[in-house]
Structures are given as C-alpha cells and as structure tokens.
Design an enzyme around this catalytic site. Structure first.
Site, PDB file in Angstrom:
ATOM      1  N   PHE A 137      -8.333  -8.717  -2.038  1.00  0.00           N
ATOM      2  CA  PHE A 137      -7.872  -9.334  -3.493  1.00  0.00           C
ATOM      3  C   PHE A 137      -6.850 -10.152  -3.033  1.00  0.00           C
ATOM      4  CE2 PHE A 137      -5.349  -9.519  -7.255  1.00  0.00           C
ATOM      5  CZ  PHE A 137      -6.113  -9.882  -8.142  1.00  0.00           C
ATOM      6  N   ASP A 222      -2.253 -12.547   3.670  1.00  0.00           N
ATOM      7  CA  ASP A 222      -1.920 -12.381   2.097  1.00  0.00           C
ATOM      8  C   ASP A 222      -0.892 -10.973   2.287  1.00  0.00           C
ATOM      9  OD1 ASP A 222      -1.608 -11.799  -0.435  1.00  0.00           O
ATOM     10  OD2 ASP A 222      -3.496 -12.304  -1.179  1.00  0.00           O
ATOM     11  N   LYS A 251       4.715 -10.761  -5.674  1.00  0.00           N
ATOM     12  CA  LYS A 251       5.198  -9.193  -6.092  1.00  0.00           C
ATOM     13  C   LYS A 251       6.737  -8.884  -5.968  1.00  0.00           C
ATOM     14  CE  LYS A 251       0.854  -7.395  -7.009  1.00  0.00           C
ATOM     15  NZ  LYS A 251      -0.288  -7.965  -6.417  1.00  0.00           N
TER      16      LYS A 251
HETATM   17  C1  LIG Z   1      -1.150  -9.084  -6.752  1.00  0.00           C
HETATM   18  C2  LIG Z   1      -1.943  -9.762  -5.474  1.00  0.00           C
HETATM   19  C3  LIG Z   1      -2.090 -11.186  -5.657  1.00  0.00           C
HETATM   20  C4  LIG Z   1      -1.994 -11.846  -6.888  1.00  0.00           C
HETATM   21  O1  LIG Z   1      -0.686 -12.069  -7.560  1.00  0.00           O
HETATM   22  P1  LIG Z   1      -0.489 -12.522  -8.763  1.00  0.00           P
HETATM   23  O2  LIG Z   1       0.995 -12.761  -8.909  1.00  0.00           O
HETATM   24  O3  LIG Z   1      -0.985 -11.563  -9.657  1.00  0.00           O
HETATM   25  O4  LIG Z   1      -1.086 -13.824  -8.999  1.00  0.00           O
HETATM   26  C5  LIG Z   1      -2.621 -11.819  -4.657  1.00  0.00           C
HETATM   27  N1  LIG Z   1      -2.958 -11.193  -3.217  1.00  0.00           N
HETATM   28  C6  LIG Z   1      -2.513  -9.830  -3.295  1.00  0.00           C
HETATM   29  C7  LIG Z   1      -2.511  -9.192  -1.810  1.00  0.00           C
HETATM   30  C8  LIG Z   1      -2.264  -9.030  -4.500  1.00  0.00           C
HETATM   31  O5  LIG Z   1      -1.737  -7.727  -4.122  1.00  0.00           O
END
Ligand SMILES: *Cc1c(COP(=O)(O)O)cnc(C)c1O
Length: 397
Positions: A137, A222, A251
């Site tokens: 994700f 990520d 986050k």
């Molecule tokens: C939550 C998340 C995102 C997206 O972040 P947003 O602030 O909602 O755009 C991208 N990568 C990972 C691994 C995430 O957990």
C-alpha cells in the site's frame, strides 16, 4: 447528539470512508473521548499517527509558540523550523537531503519522480520501469495507487501510470527475474502495513539491496507507517541493517499534524533542480515544529526506548492470548506495530465489540487486527487493552 452530527456529516462529506458511529471530541494521553463523554483507550492513534498521544504538553506549547511567530511562509523563503527538522532527520538517518510534503502519498510520488529522473539521467530515457510488491500500500494519488499492488485500490480509475510491475512480496527470485535494463526503481515496505502487518525477511531485503547496487537501481523504502519510531528503531530499515536510497515518511512524523517527507542519499537527491518538484505547504513551519517535537521526544526523552520496551511487552501479551485462543493464527510485527491474524471469524466483529467496551482497534488486510497505539503507551494501558480484547475474544466463539 452524536447521531445528529453523523447524519449531517453523511449529508455533506463524500462517502469515501465507512466510519464508526462515534464523534471524537478530545483526547488526553492515550485516551480519546466522544461527544457523549465515553472514554476509549486508543490503539489506533489516527492510524499510526498520534506518536505522542493527545494533549501532550510540550507538543501543544511548541505549536502554540510557533503559531504566534509564523505559521506559513512558502519555500520561496527560508524558515528555521524547516531547516531544523531537515537537519534532525538527516543527522539521524542514512540520507543526505529531505523534500518536505504533506502526506504519505505525496512522499511516495516524490520518491517515484526522483527515481525516474535519476534513471533517465544516468541510464537513459527508456529507464523508467518501477517494480513494487503485491499486497503493498502506497497511497491514493495516481502514482501511488499504481505502485500499490492491490487491484481493489485501482479498479475504476484506469488507465494507471505506465511502466509499473508487481512482484510477490518476500520472493527475491521472482523479483530478480522481472528486473531488466530499464528498471529504475524498486519500491518495498520493510513491514507491509495496510497489507496485514507483514514484515519482510532479512535475506530478501539484503538480496534486493545487493541487486540494486549492482545495477544502479534506486531502492525506495516506503516507511510512511513503519518509520519515526513505530518499530522501536527510528526507521525500520535499522532492524534489517540495510539502507535504502530513498525513504518515504509521513504518518507519525508530525504526531498528528499533517507532514510528509521524502529523503534520499546525495547522488540521487542532487538530480532534483529548481522547478522539478514542489509543494506549496511542504516544509510549513508549524508542521515542521510538530516534527521537531516528535523527534526530540523520540531521541532525547526516552520515547524510542519506551517503544522498544512496550513493544516487547505487547508482543508477549498477544502471544499469551494466542496460546489461549484457537482462532488467533499468528502474531506479527515490530515494536508498537503489531498485528494478530484471525481465522474463522471476522476481525470487524471483534473490533466493533472492542469499541463498545472502550477500546479502539483497526484492521489491516482481510484478516488482521492491528495494534498501533501512541508511542508513549504505558504497561498498564497495554494490560487494559489486552484484557478488553481477551473478554471480547471469549465472547465471539
Ligand atoms: C498510510 C500509508 C500511505 C499513504 O499515506 P497518506 O498520508 O494517507 O497519503 C503510504 N504508504 C504507506 C506504507 C502507508 O501506510
């Protein structure tokens, strides 16, 4: 009272979330309160965001002070909090330069753009292919939904970004077979978050690092969810002893204030020139003040040690729950990013019953319940959460 607000919300806000029927009004430490005064122990923390919990005195004071000075000023000018946060991030990581943005998906977009520019300059115009992982994700903008290896996030939005391929997670041989002379970047989560709290294997990441070194492929981690202390290390790559070329953060970085960051090692960072990428709000002094406060607490005031200690404690408690409950299939994760995989019964049923009893939890993937409390959580709060969960589990089957 709550119901009226929720009806108004449903009338005026686009229907992109199936929200729980609770209106949260305030928070204190690791607890939140709804409008009717009901208290909940928060093991969601805004989805791994509220690193210092709620109403943290230093956080509130730092933001108040900055608000009185200057709250926004554009990257057309310099500002002290922006520079300070960049320096803190660089000095405590494997990277040399930062690009600030406002969210996770933006940090991923920035990483994808930077790696394409690098591939384009170093290895030619055809070098634009990106490999990401199945079940990953990476966010909701077009580049990020394309990078996300799950069709449910992409359906109805095509055509997606060209040049993106998906490899099965934790399978190095297949990944290697998909790499070619036009591969410019490999994107991976050290611990898949939304996919169900699935940690990468050490050997797998080590092999990817080696392959990227050999072929000058940009390795992007990520760490939007796993970064900024969540796993007990400042960054999850430290657990693996592997350094990516680019990291995506958001986050937990602002402790609840919106901020994202993409960091890179020098040789890659340097291919961005004025005009290549930008963000109006990126590096906003208020957001950066929030980030500085979070990092100072993590690094200098024992919060990182707390994550390590309470993470182990939470894991131990969840493992002992698994001993007693036949349908808990697995307990996974690092630090305060833990998940339990549930068999035969629905996680949402369990989560709803926990909410009734005053514990906020959130799912991850199809059959995992996730535990991502504030990084300041205490042992007795973990006891309380596991006790409520235990009661609920004894009811559902
Ligand atoms: C939550 C998340 C995102 C997206 O972040 P947003 O602030 O909602 O755009 C991208 N990568 C990972 C691994 C995430 O957990």
């Amino acid at each position: 009272m709550d119901k009226e607000w929720i009806d108004t919300g449903k009338k005026f806000i686009m229907n992109t979330y199936s929200s729980f029927p609770i209106v949260l009004e305030k928070g204190e430490g690791c607890y939140v309160y709804d409008k009717e005064g009901k208290r909940y122990l928060d093991f969601v923390s805004g989805i791994a965001v509220n690193s210092l919990g709620y109403s943290n005195e230093d956080f509130v004071n730092a933001l108040n002070e900055q608000l009185k000075k200057i709250h926004h000023c554009s990257n057309l000018y310099w500002s002290e909090p922006t520079i300070t946060l960049a320096k803190l991030l660089v000095e405590n990581s494997a990277f040399d330069k930062v690009f600030f943005c406002n969210s996770g998906t933006e940090s991923v977009e920035a990483g994808l753009k930077l790696s394409r520019k690098y591939g384009n300059l170093k290895r030619g115009e055809e070098c634009y292919e990106i490999i990401t992982m199945k079940n990953s994700f990476h966010g909701r903008t077009f580049g990020s939904i394309t990078a996300t290896g799950q069709e449910k996030y992409q359906n109805g939005f095509g055509p997606l970004l060209p040049g993106v391929k998906y490899a099965p997670y934790n399978d190095f041989e297949t990944l290697k077979s998909m790499v070619n002379k036009n591969t410019c970047a490999i994107v991976v989560e050290a611990i898949q978050g939304e996919g169900g709290i699935c940690p990468a294997e050490k050997e797998y990441l080590k092999n990817i690092r080696k392959l990227c070194d050999e072929l000058d492929i940009v390795l992007i981690f990520d760490e939007v969810q796993s970064g900024i202390g969540r796993t007990g290390k400042l960054f999850a790559y430290e657990i693996y002893n592997i350094e990516p070329d680019i990291i995506c953060l958001a986050k937990g970085l602002g402790g609840g204030f919106p901020i994202g960051a993409m960091m890179a090692v020098e040789k890659i960072a340097n291919v961005f020139e004025p005009g290549n990428h930008a963000s109006t709000f990126g590096g906003n002094p208020l957001a950066c003040t929030a980030g500085i406060t979070v990092l100072n607490k993590l690094l200098n005031e024992g919060v990182l040690q707390n994550v390590e200690k309470q993470g182990e404690y939470l894991k131990k408690k969840l493992l002992s729950l698994k001993e007693k409950v036949s349908f808990i299939k697995d307990v996974r994760g690092y630090g305060l990013m833990q998940g339990i995989e549930i068999e035969e019964t629905s996680p949402s049923d369990i989560i709803n019953k926990c909410i009734e009893k005053g514990l906020l939890l959130v799912g991850a993937g199809a059959n995992v319940i996730r535990f991502v409390p504030p990084l300041t959580i205490k042992e007795k709060e973990i006891d309380e959460a596991v006790e409520i969960l235990g009661e609920v589990l004894s009811l559902v089957k």
